[in-house]
Design an enzyme around this catalytic site. Sequence first.
Site, PDB file in Angstrom:
ATOM      1  N   CYS A 193      27.173 -21.092   2.528  1.00  0.00           N
ATOM      2  CA  CYS A 193      25.738 -21.371   2.652  1.00  0.00           C
ATOM      3  C   CYS A 193      25.637 -22.517   3.644  1.00  0.00           C
ATOM      4  CB  CYS A 193      25.111 -21.748   1.311  1.00  0.00           C
ATOM      5  SG  CYS A 193      23.361 -22.205   1.491  1.00  0.00           S
TER       6      CYS A 193
ATOM      7  N   CYS B  10      22.662 -25.086   2.861  1.00  0.00           N
ATOM      8  CA  CYS B  10      22.456 -25.780   1.603  1.00  0.00           C
ATOM      9  C   CYS B  10      23.672 -25.587   0.712  1.00  0.00           C
ATOM     10  CB  CYS B  10      21.170 -25.234   0.989  1.00  0.00           C
ATOM     11  SG  CYS B  10      20.721 -25.965  -0.569  1.00  0.00           S
ATOM     12  N   SER B  11      23.490 -24.944  -0.411  1.00  0.00           N
ATOM     13  CA  SER B  11      24.583 -24.814  -1.375  1.00  0.00           C
ATOM     14  C   SER B  11      24.378 -23.559  -2.217  1.00  0.00           C
ATOM     15  CB  SER B  11      24.597 -26.041  -2.282  1.00  0.00           C
ATOM     16  OG  SER B  11      23.294 -26.235  -2.798  1.00  0.00           O
ATOM     17  N   CYS B  12      23.673 -22.565  -1.663  1.00  0.00           N
ATOM     18  CA  CYS B  12      23.337 -21.358  -2.412  1.00  0.00           C
ATOM     19  C   CYS B  12      24.611 -20.639  -2.842  1.00  0.00           C
ATOM     20  CB  CYS B  12      22.463 -20.441  -1.573  1.00  0.00           C
ATOM     21  SG  CYS B  12      20.942 -21.267  -1.058  1.00  0.00           S
TER      22      CYS B  12
END
Lengths: 210, 103
Positions: free
Chosen positions: A115, A118-120
Amino acid sequence: MTKDHDDHHDHDHDHDHEHRRPDVALRVKAIESLLVEKNLLDPEAVDKLIDLYEHKIGPRNGARVVARAWTDPDYKARLLKDGTAAIAEFGYSGIQGEDMVVLENTPGVHNMVVCTLCSCYPWPTLGLPPNWYKAAPYRSRAVIDPRGVLEEFGITISSEIEVRVWDSNAELRYLVLPMRPAGTEGMSEDELAELVTRDSMIGVGFPVQP
Amino acid sequence: MNGIADLGGRHGMGPIRFEENEPIFHAEWERRMFAMFILAFAGGHFNIDQFRYGMEQMAPAEYLTSDYYQHWLHSLEIWCKANGTFAEGEIERRMAQLAKEAA
């Protein structure tokens, strides 16, 4: 500008900075206490959620999905066609897993997931992501030097094999279906699930070779 | 989109930092921050796009050097102030009060 003024300026700057960094635990505590006081937060719900993600939801969920796909061709077909629905057959659904796509590794294609923004990450099947997944080195480099990144994980993908990098987003999450290791023909679904690692489902590792 | 969060393809971020036997959370405040985010999200304080936008408002150097859950903290504060849950200075006043009580 006098020296005194410089000192004063530096002091203010440090002071502002401290609000965010060393005081972070106190800041979080203050926000929690205010939200509770305003009846906007139930402290028991906080404790329950922490327990859920610390002890109950994790990559063992994804491992069960993978092992089922290895042993049940009909399930695998459903999983690749509609990942969200097939994963929900195990009861794994909800936040950060609303729209799941399963990527099948084959002798010719290796998939890996990142990701960049972000941190999906697919929480219902893998739990919360490790720090390296959320940090700048992996996010920046996975899309320009995937083979180099994989080397850092200790795995080498032959130049004959295509590497596909999938960038997650806020709605869509990916789960890699790794290849079943050779020599596992007689193993049960539960035994196979033990071989499936978290990293193999992100595409930065392989299942354990028994 | 032009922002520090758009990290894909950026150079100079160094090697991947692995942690042996990494815990799910690294500190108690991370646990609380995580759960507050979920509950605030479920409670309709912000949607997921607003939340991510909030994280992207961090100063670039701070974004790159802070702990991950500080990004969440930053965004939670932005939206709780925007929707009037917290008045200006209210968090700092409560921090001072808690620090005094603990002293």
